[in-house]
Design a protein around this motif. Structure first.
Motif, PDB file in Angstrom:
ATOM      1  N   ASP A   1       9.115 -40.553   8.288  1.00 55.23           N
ATOM      2  CA  ASP A   1       8.309 -39.370   8.007  1.00 55.23           C
ATOM      3  C   ASP A   1       8.433 -38.355   9.136  1.00 55.23           C
TER       4      ASP A   1
ATOM      5  N   ASP B   1       5.919 -36.642  10.468  1.00 54.44           N
ATOM      6  CA  ASP B   1       4.637 -36.332  11.098  1.00 54.44           C
ATOM      7  C   ASP B   1       4.325 -37.249  12.277  1.00 54.44           C
TER       8      ASP B   1
ATOM      9  N   GLN C   1       3.940 -40.383  12.338  1.00 54.99           N
ATOM     10  CA  GLN C   1       3.188 -41.615  12.088  1.00 54.99           C
ATOM     11  C   GLN C   1       4.111 -42.822  12.233  1.00 54.99           C
TER      12      GLN C   1
ATOM     13  N   ARG D   1      -1.341 -39.124  12.577  1.00 61.54           N
ATOM     14  CA  ARG D   1      -0.526 -37.928  12.424  1.00 61.54           C
ATOM     15  C   ARG D   1      -0.532 -37.119  13.702  1.00 61.54           C
TER      16      ARG D   1
HETATM   17 MN    MN Z   1       2.022 -39.236   7.119  1.00 55.95          MN
END
Ligand code: MN
Ligand code: GDD
Length: 380
Positions: free
Chosen positions: A91, A93, A95, A206
């Motif tokens: 991802d 972001d 994470q 995040r």
């Molecule tokens: Mn996420």
């Protein structure tokens, strides 16, 4: 190129620079590229271009005008564009901690598996980054249901919903994937048997911005599960349903012409059996024909089974008509429904069984077969 790192992004502008910085540090000493597959409506593409200019590794941008398949569609687009066959998906972001990348790649480099899954639920993994208790619960419950639905293929996977994994592109048949929404790993794993290893990781908070998970994604997920699980079987049902309608029409037409209902049923059954075989050859098991026995042998098995089944079915039907005094049409309908499941299992396991060389243990083979064939993707 050692690895292509594929990052789907939807409005992640404030995360791009930090992601590239941490990924670059993590893959030092390896030849890597980052591919952002972007569907953003904000200035993410501009930020990616700016960051790419000063990055220490190639940073590519694919901006899509139409977000076909959402996150999953973006990942598949990334697979197609990748320079390396080793594709790491994560991802945008943060994470998914970039510091885990070396461990994932080292595991993949051992060469004994096709997929390395970064799992929140294996060993020391955690999912504390999930927004709230509800999401933790939803995540755990949907993972359990999914594993129960694919007991064989997901036997070695504790986290089939993760968005953080490494896959050898050559092991996936990209054309068979029907990505919709977030669960691209599940889409991949449910289609075929892979050799899978897991590495645990801590699902972080995040870095910036908000999750794009939504109720709609939940619906996507449910339709995805249904399509994956019942793909072939539902096509088989469509063909069978069509055959049943034709069968009923023939029985109805002949009996209303004064033909004895047993004779009408026999004619209806034979016409349906041959028609069904031609249709399932073409539409349901077309992808399994090449590995199976010859077409005449398949026809013989199918025809033999269906006649045996009809032989049993017609006396039962006659008995139902005589003792329950229901109409022959209704009796035919009921027996056809019961026969459907038996017929699907027989066709999957026997008629279209792949010709095998060395065999695994019998019980395991049967399980694998059912699992494999009940959820082959089907196309109408
Ligand atoms: Mn996420
Ligand atoms: N290209 C593209 N198109 N990217 C998308 C889209 C889309 O339609 N929707 C989301 N993304 C991107 C986001 O920008 C982010 O980089 C990544 O996909 C994950 O989206 P999030 O909004 O952060 O999802 P999440 O954190 O709720 O869920 C993630 O983690 C879960 C647990 O690991 C996803 O990876 C889930 O699939 C995963 O189950």
């Amino acid at each position: 190129m050692d690895v292509s790192i594929i990052v789907p992004t939807y409005n992640e502008a404030p995360n791009v620079a930090e992601l590239v910085r941490r990924v670059s540090a993590a893959v030092q000493g390896r030849e890597a590229e980052i591919i952002f597959v972007d569907d953003s409506t904000d200035d993410t593409p501009d930020v990616v271009r700016a960051v790419a200019a000063s990055a220490s590794l190639p940073v590519r941008l694919i901006h899509r005008d139409e977000k076909v398949g959402g996150l999953g569609g973006a990942v598949v687009e990334g697979f197609r564009a990748a320079q390396s066959d080793t594709c790491l998906v994560m991802d945008g972001d943060l994470q998914h901690p970039p510091e885990k990348i070396p461990e994932l790649l080292d595991r993949a480099a051992r060469g004994d598996v096709d997929v390395v899954v970064a799992s929140r639920y294996a060993g020391g993994g955690t999912s504390t980054g999930l927004a709230d208790r509800t999401r933790v619960l939803v995540s755990k419950a949907s993972t359990a249901v999914t594993k129960a639905m694919f007991p064989v293929k997901l036997r070695d996977v504790t986290d089939p919903m993760t968005g953080f994994f490494v896959v050898d592109r050559r092991a996936i048949e990209l054309e068979t994937l029907r990505p919709r929404g977030f669960k691209i790993l599940l889409e991949i794993l449910a289609r075929k048997s892979f050799r899978i290893a897991e590495v645990d990781f801590d699902f972080a908070d995040r870095h910036a911005g908000e999750s794009k998970a939504s109720f709609l994604q939940g619906l996507h997920f449910i339709t995805q599960l249904a399509a994956l699980r019942f793909g072939k079987m539902s096509l088989f049902a469509v063909v069978g349903g069509l055959g049943a309608v034709v069968n009923l029409l023939i029985v109805w037409a002949l009996t209303s012409m004064g033909v004895n209902y047993v004779i009408a049923a026999v004619i209806g059954a034979e016409v349906t059996i041959i028609g069904n075989f031609l249709l399932i050859e073409r539409f349901v098991f077309h992808d399994m024909r090449h590995a199976a026995s010859s077409v005449w042998w398949r026809f013989a098995k199918s025809f033999g089974f269906n006649n045996a089944e009809a032989l049993i079915r017609i006396p039962i039907m006659a008995l139902m008509v005589e003792t329950w005094h229901i109409s022959s049409v209704i009796a035919t309908g009921i027996t056809l429904v019961v026969a459907f499941f038996v017929r699907f299992v027989f066709h999957s396991l026997v008629v279209y069984a792949p010709k095998k060389g060395a065999k695994p243990s019998a019980a395991r083979a049967v399980l694998e077969e059912i699992d494999e064939q009940a959820m082959q993707p089907g196309e109408i």
